[in-house]
Design a protein around this motif. Sequence first.
Motif, PDB file in Angstrom:
ATOM      1  N   UNK A   8       0.813  -1.156  -0.019  1.00  0.00           N
ATOM      2  CA  UNK A   8       0.043   0.090  -0.158  1.00  0.00           C
ATOM      3  C   UNK A   8       0.835   1.387  -0.011  1.00  0.00           C
ATOM      4  N   UNK A   9       2.083   1.260   0.337  1.00  0.00           N
ATOM      5  CA  UNK A   9       2.970   2.304   0.317  1.00  0.00           C
ATOM      6  C   UNK A   9       2.969   2.945  -0.967  1.00  0.00           C
ATOM      7  N   UNK A  10       2.863   4.404  -1.289  1.00  0.00           N
ATOM      8  CA  UNK A  10       2.925   4.776  -2.504  1.00  0.00           C
ATOM      9  C   UNK A  10       4.677   5.603  -2.634  1.00  0.00           C
ATOM     10  N   UNK A  11       5.037   5.581  -3.785  1.00  0.00           N
ATOM     11  CA  UNK A  11       6.097   6.471  -4.098  1.00  0.00           C
ATOM     12  C   UNK A  11       7.524   5.993  -3.237  1.00  0.00           C
ATOM     13  N   UNK A  12       7.566   4.598  -3.292  1.00  0.00           N
ATOM     14  CA  UNK A  12       8.719   4.105  -2.627  1.00  0.00           C
ATOM     15  C   UNK A  12       9.511   3.362  -3.738  1.00  0.00           C
ATOM     16  N   UNK A  13      10.763   3.087  -3.735  1.00  0.00           N
ATOM     17  CA  UNK A  13      11.698   2.336  -4.561  1.00  0.00           C
ATOM     18  C   UNK A  13      10.988   0.938  -4.605  1.00  0.00           C
ATOM     19  N   UNK A  14      11.001   0.382  -5.898  1.00  0.00           N
ATOM     20  CA  UNK A  14      10.646  -1.020  -6.092  1.00  0.00           C
ATOM     21  C   UNK A  14      11.641  -2.032  -5.900  1.00  0.00           C
ATOM     22  N   UNK A  15      11.447  -3.148  -4.901  1.00  0.00           N
ATOM     23  CA  UNK A  15      12.354  -3.970  -4.669  1.00  0.00           C
ATOM     24  C   UNK A  15      12.504  -4.953  -5.872  1.00  0.00           C
ATOM     25  N   UNK A  16      13.480  -4.685  -6.715  1.00  0.00           N
ATOM     26  CA  UNK A  16      13.553  -5.568  -7.979  1.00  0.00           C
ATOM     27  C   UNK A  16      14.535  -6.851  -7.576  1.00  0.00           C
ATOM     28  N   UNK A  17      15.440  -6.844  -6.733  1.00  0.00           N
ATOM     29  CA  UNK A  17      16.067  -8.242  -6.437  1.00  0.00           C
ATOM     30  C   UNK A  17      16.292  -8.388  -4.887  1.00  0.00           C
ATOM     31  N   UNK A  18      16.096  -9.391  -4.318  1.00  0.00           N
ATOM     32  CA  UNK A  18      16.075  -9.504  -2.941  1.00  0.00           C
ATOM     33  C   UNK A  18      17.125 -10.907  -2.875  1.00  0.00           C
ATOM     34  N   UNK A  19      18.442 -10.819  -2.138  1.00  0.00           N
ATOM     35  CA  UNK A  19      19.041 -11.971  -1.845  1.00  0.00           C
ATOM     36  C   UNK A  19      18.972 -12.157  -0.330  1.00  0.00           C
ATOM     37  N   UNK A  20      18.782 -13.151   0.004  1.00  0.00           N
ATOM     38  CA  UNK A  20      18.715 -13.607   1.540  1.00  0.00           C
ATOM     39  C   UNK A  20      19.688 -14.779   1.934  1.00  0.00           C
ATOM     40  N   UNK A  21      20.478 -14.476   2.843  1.00  0.00           N
ATOM     41  CA  UNK A  21      21.572 -15.446   3.073  1.00  0.00           C
ATOM     42  C   UNK A  21      21.722 -15.644   4.458  1.00  0.00           C
ATOM     43  N   UNK A  22      21.322 -16.705   4.899  1.00  0.00           N
ATOM     44  CA  UNK A  22      21.310 -16.940   6.222  1.00  0.00           C
ATOM     45  C   UNK A  22      21.616 -18.745   6.327  1.00  0.00           C
ATOM     46  N   UNK A  23      21.790 -19.149   7.580  1.00  0.00           N
ATOM     47  CA  UNK A  23      22.256 -20.428   7.886  1.00  0.00           C
ATOM     48  C   UNK A  23      23.723 -20.763   8.702  1.00  0.00           C
ATOM     49  N   UNK A  24      24.452 -19.710   8.413  1.00  0.00           N
ATOM     50  CA  UNK A  24      25.903 -19.890   9.149  1.00  0.00           C
ATOM     51  C   UNK A  24      25.577 -19.965  10.752  1.00  0.00           C
ATOM     52  N   UNK A  25      24.673 -19.177  11.294  1.00  0.00           N
ATOM     53  CA  UNK A  25      24.511 -19.093  12.818  1.00  0.00           C
ATOM     54  C   UNK A  25      23.339 -19.988  13.017  1.00  0.00           C
ATOM     55  N   UNK A  26      22.403 -20.171  12.242  1.00  0.00           N
ATOM     56  CA  UNK A  26      21.186 -21.251  12.574  1.00  0.00           C
ATOM     57  C   UNK A  26      21.987 -22.392  13.060  1.00  0.00           C
ATOM     58  N   UNK A  27      22.921 -22.942  12.174  1.00  0.00           N
ATOM     59  CA  UNK A  27      23.611 -23.997  12.097  1.00  0.00           C
ATOM     60  C   UNK A  27      24.328 -24.306  13.170  1.00  0.00           C
ATOM     61  N   UNK A  28      24.638 -23.367  14.287  1.00  0.00           N
ATOM     62  CA  UNK A  28      25.163 -23.513  15.371  1.00  0.00           C
ATOM     63  C   UNK A  28      24.820 -24.644  16.030  1.00  0.00           C
ATOM     64  N   UNK A  29      25.508 -25.305  16.966  1.00  0.00           N
ATOM     65  CA  UNK A  29      25.061 -26.213  17.783  1.00  0.00           C
ATOM     66  C   UNK A  29      24.990 -25.949  19.300  1.00  0.00           C
ATOM     67  N   UNK A  30      23.814 -26.683  19.916  1.00  0.00           N
ATOM     68  CA  UNK A  30      23.432 -26.318  21.345  1.00  0.00           C
ATOM     69  C   UNK A  30      24.906 -26.451  22.171  1.00  0.00           C
ATOM     70  N   UNK A  31      25.061 -25.707  23.189  1.00  0.00           N
ATOM     71  CA  UNK A  31      24.159 -24.693  23.742  1.00  0.00           C
ATOM     72  C   UNK A  31      23.951 -23.277  23.161  1.00  0.00           C
ATOM     73  N   UNK A  32      24.775 -23.077  21.918  1.00  0.00           N
ATOM     74  CA  UNK A  32      24.779 -21.822  21.421  1.00  0.00           C
ATOM     75  C   UNK A  32      23.395 -21.152  21.233  1.00  0.00           C
ATOM     76  N   UNK A  33      23.293 -19.777  21.769  1.00  0.00           N
ATOM     77  CA  UNK A  33      21.934 -19.169  21.521  1.00  0.00           C
ATOM     78  C   UNK A  33      21.568 -18.975  20.200  1.00  0.00           C
ATOM     79  N   UNK A  34      22.701 -18.978  19.337  1.00  0.00           N
ATOM     80  CA  UNK A  34      22.530 -18.685  17.620  1.00  0.00           C
ATOM     81  C   UNK A  34      21.769 -19.877  17.100  1.00  0.00           C
TER      82      UNK A  34
END
Length: 258
Positions: A67-93
């Motif tokens: 609904x937002x008007x006059x904002x730049x269009x998001x043409x490309x989105x690169x999502x890069x996660x997993x390096x921290x999610x893959x930590x092993x317990x007891x890491x809070x990450x």
Amino acid sequence: MSAPIHDVFMLFGDSITQGAWEPGLNGFGQRLTHVYNRKLDVLNRGFSGYNTEWGLPVFEQCLAKTSDKNVPKLRILAIWFGANDACIKPSPQHVPLTKFVSNLKQMVDMIKSPTSAHYSPTTRIILISPPPVNTHVRGAALAQRDPPLALDRKFEITRAYAEAVRDIAAAEGIAFVDVWTALWEAAGKNEEALTEYLGDGLHLNANGYSVMYDELIRTIEKEYPEVHYNNIAPVFPPWAEIDWEHPEKSLYIGNDKA
């Protein structure tokens, strides 16, 4: 009010994304900014130490609403996660693999779902796998801290998270950059040889970012050729194409002043 000048190429992820402009690393963000200069604004939304659980609420706030008007269009989105999610317990990450998958899918759905407040069907989404981890170097670095820390990642667990990213991309019909395999093969499938690409066993050095960048550009060229930098015209014309007698005809977007 006039339209925004540049549309956006947003990079969203953890410290490996945050470091994409770090001096001396020739990072992928720096190189993307160069090749997309005057075409797309490349935004760094990398958050050191974050996993997908912490990234989700931040991601939502980084996105414009439909609904937002006059904002730049998001043409490309690169999502890069997993390096921290893959930590092993007891890491809070640590984020369990099933939850990691759910979180990534939720990010994708924020863009792809017509019922989402952030629905953007023209956005080209790219998922990037975490890199492999060199447990030898990572373990030695953690052992030298004060106080010493135990190894927080395992090679095969990180591989499983990388494979999960690949599977999500396939299921969602979006592009995938397999950084894990690219770096693993560049190192001759030798964990200790990953030192050439991972400075501290986890984060990419200049060689690692070079491999990653090449994979990313190849993926864009193959999967989304319409947003490859060679196929996007500059927002404002090259100087030789300006109407020198009546420059306003060339230089106001939408000919607002023509």
